[in-house]
Enzyme design. Structure first.
Site, mmCIF file in Angstrom:
data_model
loop_
_atom_site.group_PDB
_atom_site.id
_atom_site.type_symbol
_atom_site.label_atom_id
_atom_site.label_comp_id
_atom_site.label_asym_id
_atom_site.label_seq_id
_atom_site.Cartn_x
_atom_site.Cartn_y
_atom_site.Cartn_z
ATOM 1 N N GLY A 38 37.439 34.775 40.311
ATOM 2 C CA GLY A 38 38.891 35.013 40.298
ATOM 3 C C GLY A 38 39.193 35.791 39.026
ATOM 4 N N THR A 39 39.116 37.094 39.156
ATOM 5 C CA THR A 39 39.152 37.920 37.941
ATOM 6 C C THR A 39 40.544 38.019 37.312
ATOM 7 O OG1 THR A 39 39.214 39.790 39.438
ATOM 8 C CG2 THR A 39 37.107 39.320 38.380
ATOM 9 N N ASN A 40 41.580 37.557 38.004
ATOM 10 C CA ASN A 40 42.904 37.547 37.354
ATOM 11 C C ASN A 40 42.900 36.523 36.229
ATOM 12 O OD1 ASN A 40 43.655 39.261 39.410
ATOM 13 N ND2 ASN A 40 44.575 37.645 40.644
ATOM 14 N N ASP A 41 42.590 35.283 36.602
ATOM 15 C CA ASP A 41 42.569 34.245 35.568
ATOM 16 C C ASP A 41 41.419 34.466 34.598
ATOM 17 O OD1 ASP A 41 44.715 32.337 35.656
ATOM 18 O OD2 ASP A 41 44.071 31.895 37.699
ATOM 19 N N GLU A 56 36.973 31.101 37.462
ATOM 20 C CA GLU A 56 38.163 31.695 36.836
ATOM 21 C C GLU A 56 38.242 31.392 35.354
ATOM 22 O OE1 GLU A 56 41.803 31.436 39.726
ATOM 23 O OE2 GLU A 56 40.670 29.568 39.808
ATOM 24 N N CYS A 96 37.475 37.990 44.038
ATOM 25 C CA CYS A 96 38.686 37.868 44.866
ATOM 26 C C CYS A 96 39.960 38.046 44.049
ATOM 27 C CB CYS A 96 38.704 36.543 45.611
ATOM 28 S SG CYS A 96 38.840 35.124 44.525
ATOM 29 N N HIS A 140 53.383 37.280 39.177
ATOM 30 C CA HIS A 140 53.747 36.747 40.487
ATOM 31 C C HIS A 140 54.346 37.829 41.386
ATOM 32 C CE1 HIS A 140 56.454 34.534 43.274
ATOM 33 N NE2 HIS A 140 55.423 33.707 43.338
ATOM 34 N N ARG A 150 41.517 28.473 49.645
ATOM 35 C CA ARG A 150 41.527 27.904 48.291
ATOM 36 C C ARG A 150 42.451 26.693 48.277
ATOM 37 N NH1 ARG A 150 43.980 31.165 43.345
ATOM 38 N NH2 ARG A 150 45.942 30.643 44.355
ATOM 39 N N ARG A 152 45.588 31.716 49.622
ATOM 40 C CA ARG A 152 46.232 30.904 48.570
ATOM 41 C C ARG A 152 47.157 29.925 49.277
ATOM 42 N NH1 ARG A 152 46.392 36.400 45.922
ATOM 43 N NH2 ARG A 152 45.654 36.171 43.767
ATOM 44 N N ARG A 209 44.546 86.977 38.094
ATOM 45 C CA ARG A 209 44.772 85.622 38.617
ATOM 46 C C ARG A 209 43.927 84.629 37.840
ATOM 47 N NH1 ARG A 209 46.696 86.234 44.121
ATOM 48 N NH2 ARG A 209 46.404 88.401 44.738
HETATM 49 C C1 PEP Z 1 42.448 34.902 40.227
HETATM 50 O O1 PEP Z 1 42.746 34.197 39.286
HETATM 51 O O2 PEP Z 1 41.744 35.914 40.129
HETATM 52 C C2 PEP Z 1 42.956 34.593 41.571
HETATM 53 C C3 PEP Z 1 42.591 35.317 42.614
HETATM 54 O O3 PEP Z 1 43.827 33.558 41.678
HETATM 55 P P1 PEP Z 1 45.393 33.673 41.406
HETATM 56 O O4 PEP Z 1 45.742 35.107 41.272
HETATM 57 O O5 PEP Z 1 46.048 33.032 42.569
HETATM 58 O O6 PEP Z 1 45.527 32.884 40.150
HETATM 59 MG MG MG Z 2 43.565 32.251 39.639
#
Ligand code: PEP
Ligand code: MG
Length: 845
Positions: free
Chosen positions: A729-732, A708, A794, A418, A581, A525, A76
């Site tokens: 805002g770690t996305n932007d 951001e 966020c 989006h 926001r 948002r 095995r």
């Molecule tokens: C971001 O930019 O991290 C954020 C939370 O804002 P959004 O995604 O709405 O641009």
């Molecule tokens: Mg943003």
């Protein structure tokens, strides 16, 4: 005298280690130490097996000499972690003409032939890789041996040493093969993971009295509930009982006598063994056993195979029964496992007809009819027909359709586009960036390369957990968030030391997050509140206003709607912080993109189509994400933020009047300069003062900045002067740090990840090196000016275990994530807390 580790008999005192001999060997040693009746077993080390793959044979004669003359053996796989898999077990090694004759004399010709034939087949096909068809039915050992000889140009080997050598060599090579490597790498095995092997004396499973083999476990693999599950087959070996429909139940077989009816003592012994393993190995084990004339042997025990739901239930039950401490139950569950309990999943047991794949953007799975527009999704919903909204990409105009859809599929985009962000918020499965798809929106067709064309109304399944798109309806597993799931979250709350807030735009989001016990809203948002058709029209009136006066009139109509939204959020959240926001996106996102929409808007606003078209054109930007949005809009059209601030303060006042606490936080988006904050702060303070005057109430709030842009992080010191908090805002911030469009990156992300440019999609997993450096810089500069400033993340990264680790180490107060990420984030945070050195030393002593 200690035995050499390359080949070691498994006794209570032998130096068997999981690292060197694998988890199966270690587990067998534990069973031996528990005095369970395990047949004589020998562990081969991973070094030995590695040597075998390279052509260095261990001392096979010495190995065989450990067993008795005439013993049949099994081999095995014993990988370091049971999850890493390994080659399948080979039984009956040593079988030859003489032993077949002996078995025939003792147990009859047909039993002997069946056993011999099955070994010849396994040896020829699985070990020496001969063509399976050569050994297909009908067949006898004599013919099988002849086929073997034809192919190999040598007789079927009669000596155990040759057979064992080939078995060991083939298992060693199988482990080194490319697909096996890839499979175990995917399960987290290091590149140099080794394989141990266990050679064990076989219990024949044939003979007089109660003889046979079975498998038993004491919890359900599906739910984890206590439940005896297993099968026993007389006159059989290995796991044959699991393959035969007429194998007996261990207990209470409605079709006839169960094993317990005939062998109560043995079944009691098995139950006792299961209980002993549970308490001493601290795990629910699946036990492989044999009976030989009524005598029980336990050949092997492996962790009960389990669904995510069962995994949670087992860990929680073990902790409730005091078998493991709570903190260990928390660490046994990989945080993302919880996704499988919160969303419908494609069943791992059903067939999958995969058409293509994209980015797994929101977990869960759904089957439905293809629709190509938001309106068609709403129409399908009104007919109670599950539907999949397929779009090139989504825009705010699609929101209602996204609400109506059971899943969302986009050709473009990635994890923070989006579609992805909204879908995660709604808990709707989403696959984004399925770039192989060819969409024809006019003809309403979806073409999958090499496959048929799909039309509106055709059924597909979107698996947002794996990123796969499947043809037709797939078999599903339903979510389950009760009992053990809720208990695990309670324990996570007791353990964690960082706040978990939710990104919630609607009361439904907030309610859902409250069921997960969230600490507050970290990002509301507000623009998402404007997509209701009535509000959208008023919003558009505001956008079309010729002057500040007209704009104010439209905003006056929006004000009570916003106030009601906020009042509901404050009262739902019962004094927990609600971080709102201010309006962020470019205005043109609220305007129609096609001719029909423009005509409808012109009608609604009682304006000529040409005026509407001209205004839309005026609002178009070459680079809207870097254009007139966020605080820039707030500064150029101050009435919008003023209306929002008033709505917030009036909502606080209303909530307080109703006898509830309200903790309002106002967050300014897309800041890059201190002066922006000063300007907005002055206006907001003025509104607060007037609402205080008007209501006579002491309205408290905190004003903060969303970091951001890289400049905001670099200038966090001066920005902090006017901010009670900074939320990254770690996305932007990721988008701007890399100069990488979050809406377009999906097109080349997989090429970048596959070629190792990015270790992972930085929109999904925080780039702790680059973006992380900006976070550290921003945090340090902010703190230098204001020591107690509240810091948080966020962006979508907020719910990712790695970002939580980063935030915790950086001393942030909380992370905020979409509602369905809250349980994942809580568990990840709890694991980090219980693994932290001070906690470990407490519990380990
Ligand atoms: C971001 O930019 O991290 C954020 C939370 O804002 P959004 O995604 O709405 O641009
Ligand atoms: Mg943003």
């Amino acid at each position: 005298m200690p035995q050499p580790p390359d080949m070691i008999q498994i006794t209570p005192t032998a130096e068997v280690t999981a690292g060197l001999h694998g988890s199966r060997a270690k587990c067998l040693q534990r069973l031996v130490r528990l005095d369970l009746p395990v047949p004589l077993s020998v562990a081969l080390s991973s070094d030995t097996v590695h040597g075998l793959a390279e052509g260095h044979l261990p001392d096979i004669a010495r190995l065989c000499a450990i067993f008795d003359e005439g013993d049949l053996l099994s081999v095995r796989a014993s990988s370091q972690s049971p999850d890493w898999g390994g080659p399948g077990t080979v039984l009956n090694i040593g079988m030859n003409d003489a032993i077949a004759q002996r078995i025939a004399a003792e147990h009859g010709q047909s039993a002997a032939e069946a056993l011999y034939l099955s070994f010849i087949r396994a040896y020829a096909v699985d070990v020496l890789r001969l063509d399976e068809d050569l050994f297909a039915d009908p067949m006898t050992p004599r013919i099988a041996k002849a086929h073997f000889e034809d192919e190999m140009e040598e007789p079927f080997p009669q000596d155990i040493e040759t057979q064992l050598t080939e078995v060991l060599r083939s298992m060693a090579r199988a482990w080194e093969g490319t697909s096996a490597r890839l499979l175990r790498r995917a399960k987290g095995a290091p590149p140099d993971a080794g394989l141990g092997l266990v050679v064990q004396r076989m219990a024949l499973g044939l003979g007089k009295g109660e003889t046979g083999a079975g498998v038993v476990q004491y919890v359900s693999s599906d739910t984890g509930e206590a439940q005896i599950t297993g099968r026993y087959l007389p006159q059989s070996q290995g796991r044959a009982a699991l393959r035969e429909n007429d194998a007996q139940f261990i207990e209470k077989d409605p079709r006839g006598p169960s094993l317990e009816d005939r062998c109560p003592e043995q079944v009691a012994a098995l139950r006792a063994a299961g209980e002993l393993m549970r308490t001493r190995l601290r795990e629910e084990m699946q036990i492989e056993f044999t009976l030989l004339d009524g005598q029980l042997s336990i050949l092997d025990a492996v962790m009960v195979p389990r669904t995510a739901r069962a995994e949670v239930r087992i860990a929680v039950d073990l902790a409730k029964d005091g078998v493991i401490p709570k903190h260990e139950a928390l660490t046994r569950i990989a945080p993302f496992t919880l996704n499988q309990l919160m969303h419908r999943q494609v069943s791992p047991n059903g067939p999958r007809d995969v058409l293509t794949r994209g980015i797994a953007a929101a977990p869960g799975a759904a089957t439905g009819k293809i629709v190509f527009s938001a309106a068609a999704a709403q129409a399908a919903q009104s007919r109670d027909e599950p539907c999949i909204l397929v779009r090139r990409e989504t825009s705010p105009e699609d929101i209602r359709g996204m609400h109506a859809a059971d899943a969302i599929l986009t050709e473009r985009g990635g994890t923070t586009s989006h579609a992805a962000v909204i879908a995660r918020g709604l808990g709707v499965p989403c696959v984004a960036g399925a770039t192989d798809l060819q969409l024809n929106m006019r003809k309403k067709t979806l073409t999958v390369p090499g496959r048929k064309i799909f039309h509106e109304g055709d059924i597909i399944t979107v698996d947002g957990s794996s990123g796969q798109i499947l043809a037709g309806a797939a078999k599903m597993i339903e979510p389950n968030m009760g009992g053990a799931f809720a208990t695990l979250l309670e324990w996570a709350d007791e353990a964690r030391d960082i706040g978990i807030r939710v990104n919630a735009d609607t009361p439904e989001d907030a309610r859902l997050a409250l069921t997960f016990g969230v600490d507050g809203i970290g990002l509301c948002r507000t623009e998402h509140m404007f997509f209701d058709p009535i509000r959208l029209t008023v919003m558009r009136e505001m956008i079309f206003a010729e002057n500040a006066g007209d704009r104010a009139a439209a905003l006056d109509r929006l004000l009570p709607m916003q106030r009601d939204d906020f009042t509901e959020l404050f009262s739902l959240m019962q004094g927990r912080p609600v971080c709102i926001r201010l309006f962020d996106p470019p205005l043109h996102e609220f305007l129609p993109g096609d001719r029909d929409g423009i005509r409808a808007l012109a009608e609604a606003l009682d304006l000529p189509v040409s005026r509407v078209a001209a205004r839309i054109e005026q609002l178009q930007e070459f680079n809207p994400m870097l254009g007139m949005r966020g605080v820039r809009l707030g500064i150029t059209m101050p009435e919008i933020y003023e209306m929002q601030a008033r709505a917030i303060f009036e909502a606080v006042a209303a909530t307080m009047r109703a006898g509830h606490a309200a903790m309002a936080e106002i967050m300014i988006p897309l800041v890059s300069a201190k002066r922006e904050v000063e300007l907005i702060k002055d206006r907001i303070d003025a509104i607060a003062a007037s609402v205080r005057r008007e209501t006579g109430q002491d309205i408290a709030f905190r004003l903060g900045v969303m970091v951001e842009t890289p400049r905001a992080a670099l200038r966090a010191g001066e920005i902090a002067e006017h901010s009670a908090f900074l939320s990254f805002g770690t996305n932007d911030l990721t988008q701007m740090t890399y100069g990488l469009s979050r809406d377009d990156a999906g097109k080349f992300m997989s090429a970048y990840v596959n070629q190792g440019v990015f270790v992972e999609d930085p929109f999904q997993r925080l780039d702790t090196d680059g973006v992380g450096e900006l976070l550290h810089l921003g945090a340090a500069r902010g703190r230098a000016v204001k020591a107690g400033i509240t810091l948080s993340i966020c962006g979508e990264h907020g719910g990712d275990p790695d970002s939580i680790a980063f935030s915790r180490e950086a001393g942030f107060t909380y992370v905020s994530c979409s509602p369905f990420r809250v349980p994942v984030a809580k568990l990840a945070a709890a694991q980090l807390a219980v693994k932290a050195p001070q906690t470990l030393s407490d519990s380990d002593t």
